[in-house]
Motif scaffolding. Sequence first.
Motif, PDB file in Angstrom:
ATOM      1  N   TYR A   7      14.012  69.418  -5.695  1.00  0.00           N
ATOM      2  CA  TYR A   7      14.232  67.985  -5.470  1.00  0.00           C
ATOM      3  C   TYR A   7      12.917  67.358  -5.010  1.00  0.00           C
ATOM      4  N   ASN A   8      12.324  66.542  -5.882  1.00  0.00           N
ATOM      5  CA  ASN A   8      11.072  65.834  -5.580  1.00  0.00           C
ATOM      6  C   ASN A   8       9.972  66.796  -5.126  1.00  0.00           C
ATOM      7  N   GLU A   9       9.642  67.755  -5.991  1.00  0.00           N
ATOM      8  CA  GLU A   9       8.595  68.732  -5.667  1.00  0.00           C
ATOM      9  C   GLU A   9       7.580  68.810  -6.815  1.00  0.00           C
ATOM     10  N   VAL A  10       7.148  67.669  -7.305  1.00  0.00           N
ATOM     11  CA  VAL A  10       6.282  67.642  -8.475  1.00  0.00           C
ATOM     12  C   VAL A  10       4.938  68.328  -8.204  1.00  0.00           C
ATOM     13  N   GLU A  11       4.429  68.260  -6.964  1.00  0.00           N
ATOM     14  CA  GLU A  11       3.145  68.893  -6.668  1.00  0.00           C
ATOM     15  C   GLU A  11       3.267  70.413  -6.548  1.00  0.00           C
ATOM     16  N   PHE A  62       6.147  89.379 -10.404  1.00  0.00           N
ATOM     17  CA  PHE A  62       6.810  90.329 -11.304  1.00  0.00           C
ATOM     18  C   PHE A  62       5.810  91.038 -12.235  1.00  0.00           C
ATOM     19  N   ALA A  63       4.548  90.615 -12.217  1.00  0.00           N
ATOM     20  CA  ALA A  63       3.579  91.121 -13.193  1.00  0.00           C
ATOM     21  C   ALA A  63       3.402  92.634 -13.113  1.00  0.00           C
ATOM     22  N   SER A  64       3.399  93.175 -11.897  1.00  0.00           N
ATOM     23  CA  SER A  64       3.144  94.610 -11.750  1.00  0.00           C
ATOM     24  C   SER A  64       4.410  95.438 -11.582  1.00  0.00           C
ATOM     25  N   SER A  65       5.553  94.786 -11.540  1.00  0.00           N
ATOM     26  CA  SER A  65       6.796  95.523 -11.282  1.00  0.00           C
ATOM     27  C   SER A  65       7.418  96.103 -12.549  1.00  0.00           C
ATOM     28  N   GLY A  66       7.140  95.480 -13.697  1.00  0.00           N
ATOM     29  CA  GLY A  66       7.752  95.928 -14.941  1.00  0.00           C
ATOM     30  C   GLY A  66       9.183  95.485 -15.111  1.00  0.00           C
ATOM     31  N   ARG A  67       9.703  94.707 -14.193  1.00  0.00           N
ATOM     32  CA  ARG A  67      11.079  94.215 -14.301  1.00  0.00           C
ATOM     33  C   ARG A  67      11.129  92.988 -15.199  1.00  0.00           C
ATOM     34  N   SER A  68      12.155  92.894 -16.014  1.00  0.00           N
ATOM     35  CA  SER A  68      12.365  91.671 -16.782  1.00  0.00           C
ATOM     36  C   SER A  68      13.002  90.628 -15.872  1.00  0.00           C
ATOM     37  N   TYR A  69      12.690  89.377 -16.107  1.00  0.00           N
ATOM     38  CA  TYR A  69      13.143  88.325 -15.191  1.00  0.00           C
ATOM     39  C   TYR A  69      13.271  86.998 -15.923  1.00  0.00           C
ATOM     40  N   GLU A  70      13.944  86.081 -15.265  1.00  0.00           N
ATOM     41  CA  GLU A  70      14.007  84.697 -15.705  1.00  0.00           C
ATOM     42  C   GLU A  70      13.912  83.814 -14.464  1.00  0.00           C
ATOM     43  N   ILE A  71      13.337  82.646 -14.636  1.00  0.00           N
ATOM     44  CA  ILE A  71      13.240  81.671 -13.548  1.00  0.00           C
ATOM     45  C   ILE A  71      14.110  80.486 -13.921  1.00  0.00           C
ATOM     46  N   ILE A  72      15.071  80.167 -13.085  1.00  0.00           N
ATOM     47  CA  ILE A  72      15.973  79.047 -13.335  1.00  0.00           C
ATOM     48  C   ILE A  72      15.692  77.972 -12.293  1.00  0.00           C
ATOM     49  N   CYS A  73      15.123  76.852 -12.726  1.00  0.00           N
ATOM     50  CA  CYS A  73      14.865  75.722 -11.840  1.00  0.00           C
ATOM     51  C   CYS A  73      15.931  74.655 -12.069  1.00  0.00           C
ATOM     52  N   ILE A  74      16.614  74.282 -11.010  1.00  0.00           N
ATOM     53  CA  ILE A  74      17.679  73.289 -11.103  1.00  0.00           C
ATOM     54  C   ILE A  74      17.187  72.010 -10.453  1.00  0.00           C
ATOM     55  N   LEU A 102       7.870  67.100 -15.659  1.00  0.00           N
ATOM     56  CA  LEU A 102       7.051  68.295 -15.537  1.00  0.00           C
ATOM     57  C   LEU A 102       7.857  69.546 -15.846  1.00  0.00           C
ATOM     58  N   LEU A 103       9.058  69.639 -15.311  1.00  0.00           N
ATOM     59  CA  LEU A 103       9.896  70.808 -15.573  1.00  0.00           C
ATOM     60  C   LEU A 103      10.243  70.913 -17.052  1.00  0.00           C
ATOM     61  N   ARG A 104      10.541  69.785 -17.669  1.00  0.00           N
ATOM     62  CA  ARG A 104      10.868  69.800 -19.098  1.00  0.00           C
ATOM     63  C   ARG A 104       9.676  70.306 -19.910  1.00  0.00           C
ATOM     64  N   ALA A 158      15.071  75.280 -17.367  1.00  0.00           N
ATOM     65  CA  ALA A 158      15.185  74.079 -16.540  1.00  0.00           C
ATOM     66  C   ALA A 158      16.562  73.459 -16.735  1.00  0.00           C
ATOM     67  N   ILE A 159      17.263  73.262 -15.650  1.00  0.00           N
ATOM     68  CA  ILE A 159      18.582  72.634 -15.677  1.00  0.00           C
ATOM     69  C   ILE A 159      18.482  71.332 -14.882  1.00  0.00           C
ATOM     70  N   PHE A 160      18.942  70.240 -15.476  1.00  0.00           N
ATOM     71  CA  PHE A 160      18.824  68.930 -14.840  1.00  0.00           C
ATOM     72  C   PHE A 160      20.219  68.405 -14.489  1.00  0.00           C
TER      73      PHE A 160
END
Length: 341
Positions: A28-32, A45-57, A68-70, A81-83
């Motif tokens: 919420y209002n975190e554009v910076e 996650f770069a060195s862990s080898g785990r697969s991942y996803e980032i979900i920003c709501i 920016l998220l879009r 990105a979920i709006f």
Amino acid sequence: MIKSETPTESEVKPLRDLPEVSVVVPVYNEVESISLLIEAIALSFASSGRSYEIICIDDGSKDGTVDLLRSLALQRDDLIAIFLRRNYGQTPAMAAGFNYAKGQIIISLDADLQNDPRDIPLLLDKLAEGYDLVSGWRKHRQDDPIKRLLPSKIANWLIGRVTGVKLHDYGCSLKAYRAELIADMKLYGELHRFLPALAFIEGAKIAEIPVNHHSRRYGKSKYGLGRTFRVLMDLLTIWFMKTFLTRPMHVFGFLGLLLMSLGFVLGGYLTFLKLGLNQSIGDRPLLILVVVLFLTGLQLFCFGLLAELLMRTYHESQNRPIYRIREIVALSAGERGKGKG
């Protein structure tokens, strides 16, 4: 593909099918902050080898976060990105992220860069020890000591006393959950801060580890003392759910019978005065008290019966059991047959 409507299940699937970890970030209002945060999460996650996803709501941001998220979601295969249509609050935003998460493990954290994504591997390692939920503890918290730290310490103590789940830091958003645990919990109000208590009701094993905490770099805090009343009301809800969710008649019925019994005793005393001693009781305040006690007790007893019906409807309509099984250990059918010989 860009859609303004709520994404369907197929639309929110990342290119990695069924990732191991889903990172849920209410925004919420975190554009910076958001670009830096996403890069920091990916780096963890770069060195862990785990697969991942980032979900920003995005919870109805008005400062350019949406655009920016879009843009970022169209460039990265690890970002969804979920709006939301408007600003609903942190709990609904987290619930939306939990509902769309595909990972076996779910990580939650704030978008303001005060939580450190470098702590994510620590949470995952602790979860692998057999815990269902691992909560972060901002041991060296970088916040205002009067406006934030003191109320937080009081709230943590009070929540621990009421719920029976003793944690140093209920308010830390950086937590790791097993996905099956999240599936059993429904969030309303301000219940995101009570997730460990809700998990405890579900029979979860909970751990807490110290994590880093940084001063806010951009923007201003969205938290204030105005949330205290809502938190207290949710705390009462959690206490009731923990104690009487499957047996509401035990509290309402007991209180109802207690008040009715007291009314009967005092009523018997007034009857003795009237019939035995021929005294006037019509102008006695005790007569009014007897009537109030009896009627209040009767109402509480009936309320308990209605609560029992609602509880049964709640569980049976969802085919929701009143127990949780952690593990089933048994011989296979063939091995059981051999044992009979």
